[in-house]
Each structure stands twice: as structure tokens, then as C-alpha cells.
Scaffold this active site. Structure first.
Site, short mmCIF file in Angstrom:
data_model
loop_
_atom_site.label_atom_id
_atom_site.label_comp_id
_atom_site.label_asym_id
_atom_site.label_seq_id
_atom_site.Cartn_x
_atom_site.Cartn_y
_atom_site.Cartn_z
N GLY A 19 0.83 -1.22 0.00
CA GLY A 19 0.00 0.00 0.00
C GLY A 19 0.86 1.26 0.00
O GLY A 19 1.89 1.29 0.65
N ARG A 34 19.79 10.41 -3.35
CA ARG A 34 20.82 11.42 -3.11
C ARG A 34 21.97 10.85 -2.27
O ARG A 34 23.13 11.14 -2.55
CB ARG A 34 20.19 12.61 -2.38
N ARG A 69 1.03 -4.85 -5.79
CA ARG A 69 1.28 -6.16 -5.19
C ARG A 69 1.72 -7.07 -6.33
O ARG A 69 1.45 -6.79 -7.50
CB ARG A 69 0.04 -6.66 -4.47
N ASP A 91 5.26 -5.50 6.07
CA ASP A 91 5.76 -6.84 6.38
C ASP A 91 5.82 -7.77 5.17
O ASP A 91 6.76 -8.54 5.01
CB ASP A 91 4.87 -7.49 7.46
N THR A 93 4.16 2.47 5.65
CA THR A 93 2.74 2.12 5.70
C THR A 93 2.04 3.07 6.67
O THR A 93 2.59 3.41 7.71
CB THR A 93 2.49 0.65 6.14
N ASP A 130 -0.33 2.33 8.50
CA ASP A 130 -0.97 1.56 9.58
C ASP A 130 -0.16 1.48 10.88
O ASP A 130 -0.69 1.09 11.92
CB ASP A 130 -1.27 0.14 9.11
N ASP A 171 1.81 -0.77 11.64
CA ASP A 171 1.64 -2.15 12.11
C ASP A 171 2.89 -3.00 11.90
O ASP A 171 2.79 -4.21 11.65
CB ASP A 171 0.42 -2.79 11.42
N ARG A 174 -26.25 14.76 16.41
CA ARG A 174 -26.12 13.38 15.95
C ARG A 174 -24.95 12.66 16.60
O ARG A 174 -24.08 13.28 17.20
CB ARG A 174 -25.87 13.37 14.43
N ARG A 195 -5.77 -1.36 8.76
CA ARG A 195 -5.86 -2.82 8.58
C ARG A 195 -6.27 -3.46 9.90
O ARG A 195 -7.24 -3.05 10.50
CB ARG A 195 -4.54 -3.39 8.05
N GLY A 239 -11.27 13.81 20.60
CA GLY A 239 -12.19 13.77 21.73
C GLY A 239 -13.35 12.82 21.52
O GLY A 239 -14.50 13.12 21.88
P1 ADP Z 1 2.82 -4.88 2.63
O1 ADP Z 1 4.24 -4.85 2.18
O2 ADP Z 1 2.24 -3.49 2.76
O3 ADP Z 1 2.63 -5.73 3.87
P2 ADP Z 1 1.67 -7.03 0.98
O4 ADP Z 1 1.50 -7.96 2.13
O5 ADP Z 1 0.61 -6.94 -0.03
O6 ADP Z 1 1.94 -5.51 1.45
O7 ADP Z 1 3.03 -7.44 0.25
C1 ADP Z 1 3.53 -6.72 -0.84
C2 ADP Z 1 4.23 -7.64 -1.80
O8 ADP Z 1 5.32 -8.29 -1.16
C3 ADP Z 1 3.37 -8.80 -2.33
O9 ADP Z 1 2.55 -8.45 -3.40
C4 ADP Z 1 4.45 -9.77 -2.79
O10 ADP Z 1 5.01 -9.37 -4.02
C5 ADP Z 1 5.50 -9.59 -1.70
N1 ADP Z 1 5.30 -10.62 -0.66
C6 ADP Z 1 4.37 -10.67 0.29
N2 ADP Z 1 4.46 -11.77 1.04
C7 ADP Z 1 5.51 -12.45 0.55
C8 ADP Z 1 6.13 -13.69 0.89
N3 ADP Z 1 5.68 -14.45 1.92
N4 ADP Z 1 7.19 -14.08 0.16
C9 ADP Z 1 7.64 -13.33 -0.86
N5 ADP Z 1 7.09 -12.16 -1.23
C10 ADP Z 1 6.04 -11.72 -0.55
#
Ligand code: ADP
Length: 319
Positions: free
Chosen positions: A11, A25, A72, A103, A125, A127, A129, A162, A171, A185
Site C-alpha cells: 500500500g 541522493r 502487489r 511486512d 505504511t 498503519d 503495524d 447526531r 488494517r 475527543g
Molecule cells: P505490505 O508490504 O504493505 O505488507 P503485501 O502484504 O501486499 O503488502 O506485500 C507486498 C508484496 O510483497 C506482495 O505483493 C508480494 O510481491 C511480496 N510478498 C508478500 N508476502 C511475501 C512472501 N511471503 N514471500 C515473498 N514475497 C512476498
């Protein structure tokens, strides 16, 4: 290391452009060549690569989104895709890659590092997270956008007596919900990390109403969802007209805040520093206001405490 690449994956988040700028740079300053890989790992598989110069990253630090596009890439999860990506790197002389994403993107970065192309992950991200870091690039901008939107919703909720139920992104993580909720608040903040019942939410509204409050803000985390249903239940139980608003992708856009630009610059610089020393399979982040880096596998296994104390405070002062 003579040549590195940079890509944005998963994302989009405000501040990704500031990372691209810092990476480009600082690598050029260290005497390296830099290329931008388009549309995340897809660009590595298809060879969609553009040269980046000191000037091609001008005028982007203040822009949301990512000039390299993001996507993705299902193919990258399989050996065939990884081998294609490795081949593209070898063909183009790319020895290291800075991967900006979450992740999922770091899992891909670990897989590619294991095949000889050194990767360093930068957490991008909205999030927040990612466990290894207290802060992810884009989070501050997203919270500020959400806060501004909730403030606007409050004006109309106040005018009409309201209850406004506002669903924010994140997420499965409730960080945006909690921080936006406290900043606006909110009468109640509903997240997955904190136990709640609809009876609790309704009782809180009824108590506030009994003390003279006429309008209410309820912030709901994306992971909870169900905002329309929550609005109906509140209206039925309290008689207060209730409207649900899902803020959605507006939270992903916009000019990055000062914090996002600074962290993006720091982490982009640090990622290049690692690659320039021949160090890969790492992810950089922020702990106690310091830049830190961890082995990717170790980072992916880490866990992060939710801000329970902040939640408790928010709850205690919202009535
Ligand atoms: P984010 O990086 O925000 O967590 P995604 O989980 O959609 O987003 O992962 C982004 C991209 O990273 C995926 O489309 C894929 O190309 C790669 N990816 C995700 N999980 C794996 C995995 N277990 N092994 C290899 N590549 C992965």
C-alpha cells in the site's frame, strides 16, 4: 557496492517519495548509481527500471503517493518469480535494493536477499503495524488527515445533535483509531486490541447524554469494520440519530507531514549506509527516537505492545 535500486511495494503511504529522494541522493553522494524499480516487485520481474539522478528526485519530498508507483506482485512469492527478479538485477548490475513497504514486502526482501541480491527494508505504511519499529512512514500524515476529517464530521454532528461513527484505516491495527480518537475527543474508540461490548459503547453515550452532551463521535478501527451496523445499534438503543462514515483512501494521500519527511529522510539514508557496507537482509526502523536495524526474519517475528495506557487515558477523559 556500485549500483543499487529502490522500489515501493504494498500500500502507498505519504513519505515514500521522501525515502526515494533520500536513497537516491545519499547513494549518489557515496559514488553509487541508482535505479528506480517501477510497481514494486513487478518491475524487478519485468525489467521495468528507470535511472534516478540527483535531479530526477527534485520536487518530490512534499508529494504524497510514490513516483515509482506501487503494486502487489503474486509472482514474487514463487521461486520462478524470484529467479526472474534476480536475473533482472544481475543483468542491470543491481547489487542491492532498498524496499519501502510493509511486512509482506519485507518477506519478499528476505527471499531476494537469500538469493544473493542484498535488500534493506524501510517501513512505509500508514498503519504503523510493523513490530520492529515504533513508527512507520506515512502514519503521522494519515492520523492528521483522519483528525481533520473527524473534526469536520463533528461540526455537522454537533449542528444536528447526531452521533457520528467514523471508521478509520489501519488494517488489523488500531493505532490510527486510538490516536485519532484521542485527538478528536471521541466518546468511544473501538479497536481489536481493547475488549468492548456494544452495551459499553451505548452506556458511555447515555451517560454523556445525561450530563448534557448532544453529539457524539465514535471512532471505529478498520479491523472491526461494521460501522453501519454499529450506527444502527446506537440509534436503536439511544434514540440519537447516528450516521456512519468510512474515511477510506483519503487517509493514504496528501502531502507528508514534517515527521514523515524527517523519518523518511533518516531511514532512507540509513538503508543506503547499510548497503554501501555490503550489509543486506536488514530492516531499519525507529526505537526510542534512534534509528535501529534488525535481521529481516528476526524483525518479522517481533511483536509490538498496543498503547493500552493511552487507550485508558482516552477512555477516562471522554464523557
Ligand atoms: P505490505 O508490504 O504493505 O505488507 P503485501 O502484504 O501486499 O503488502 O506485500 C507486498 C508484496 O510483497 C506482495 O505483493 C508480494 O510481491 C511480496 N510478498 C508478500 N508476502 C511475501 C512472501 N511471503 N514471500 C515473498 N514475497 C512476498
Amino acid at each position: 557496492m556500485k549500483k543499487i535500486g529502490v522500489l515501493t511495494s504494498g500500500g502507498d503511504a505519504p513519505g515514500m517519495n521522501a525515502v526515494i529522494r533520500a536513497v537516491t541522493r545519499s547513494a549518489i553522494a557515496k559514488g553509487m548509481e541508482v535505479v528506480g524499480v517501477l510497481r514494486g516487485y513487478n518491475g524487478l520481474i519485468s525489467g521495468d527500471i528507470i535511472p534516478l539522478t540527483v535531479r530526477s528526485v527534485s520536487d518530490i519530498i512534499q508529494r504524497g503517493g510514490t513516483m515509482l508507483y506501487t503494486a502487489r506482485c503474486a509472482e514474487f512469492r514463487y521461486e520462478e518469480g524470484l529467479q526472474k527478479a534476480k536475473h533482472t538485477c544481475i543483468e542491470n548490475g543491481i547489487e542491492g535494493i532498498v524496499v519501502v513497504g510493509g511486512d509482506g514486502s519485507f518477506r519478499g526482501a528476505a527471499d531476494l536477499s537469500a538469493r544473493g541480491i542484498l535488500c534493506v527494508g524501510v517501513p512505509g505504511t500508514i498503519d504503523n503495524d510493523i513490530s520492529m519499529t515504533e513508527y512507520t512512514i506515512g502514519y503521522d500524515t494519515a492520523m492528521n488527515t483522519a483528525m481533520e476529517m473527524v473534526d469536520k464530521l463533528r461540526d455537522t454532528a454537533q449542528s444536528h445533535d447526531r452521533c457520528s461513527i467514523v471508521e478509520v484505516m489501519g488494517r488489523n491495527a488500531g493505532y490510527i483509531a486510538l490516536n485519532t480518537g484521542i485527538a478528536c475527543g471521541a466518546t468511544y474508540i473501538i479497536t481489536q486490541e481493547e475488549p468492548y461490548t456494544m452495551q459499553d459503547v451505548i452506556a458511555k453515550i447515555q451517560n454523556a447524554r445525561a450530563s448534557g452532551k448532544h453529539h457524539f463521535i465514535i471512532v471505529v478501527a478498520e479491523g472491526i469494520g461494521n460501522s453501519e451496523q454499529i450506527a444502527k445499534q446506537i440509534e436503536q438503543a439511544t434514540g440519537v440519530e447516528s450516521r456512519a462514515t468510512i474515511l477510506g483512501h483519503v487517509q493514504r494521500g496528501g502531502s507528508p507531514t514534517v515527521r514523515d519527511r524527517i523519518v523518511a529522510s533518516q531511514l532512507g539514508y540509513y538503508a543506503v549506509d547499510l548497503l554501501s557496507k555490503g550489509i543486506g537482509n536488514r530492516v531499519v526502523g525507529i526505537q526510542n527516537n534512534q534509528v535501529v536495524d534488525y535481521d529481516i526474519q528476526k524483525a518479522l517475528k517481533m511483536t509490538k505492545e498496543f498503547e493500552h495506557e493511552l487507550y485508558r487515558i482516552a477512555n477516562e477523559i471522554s464523557f
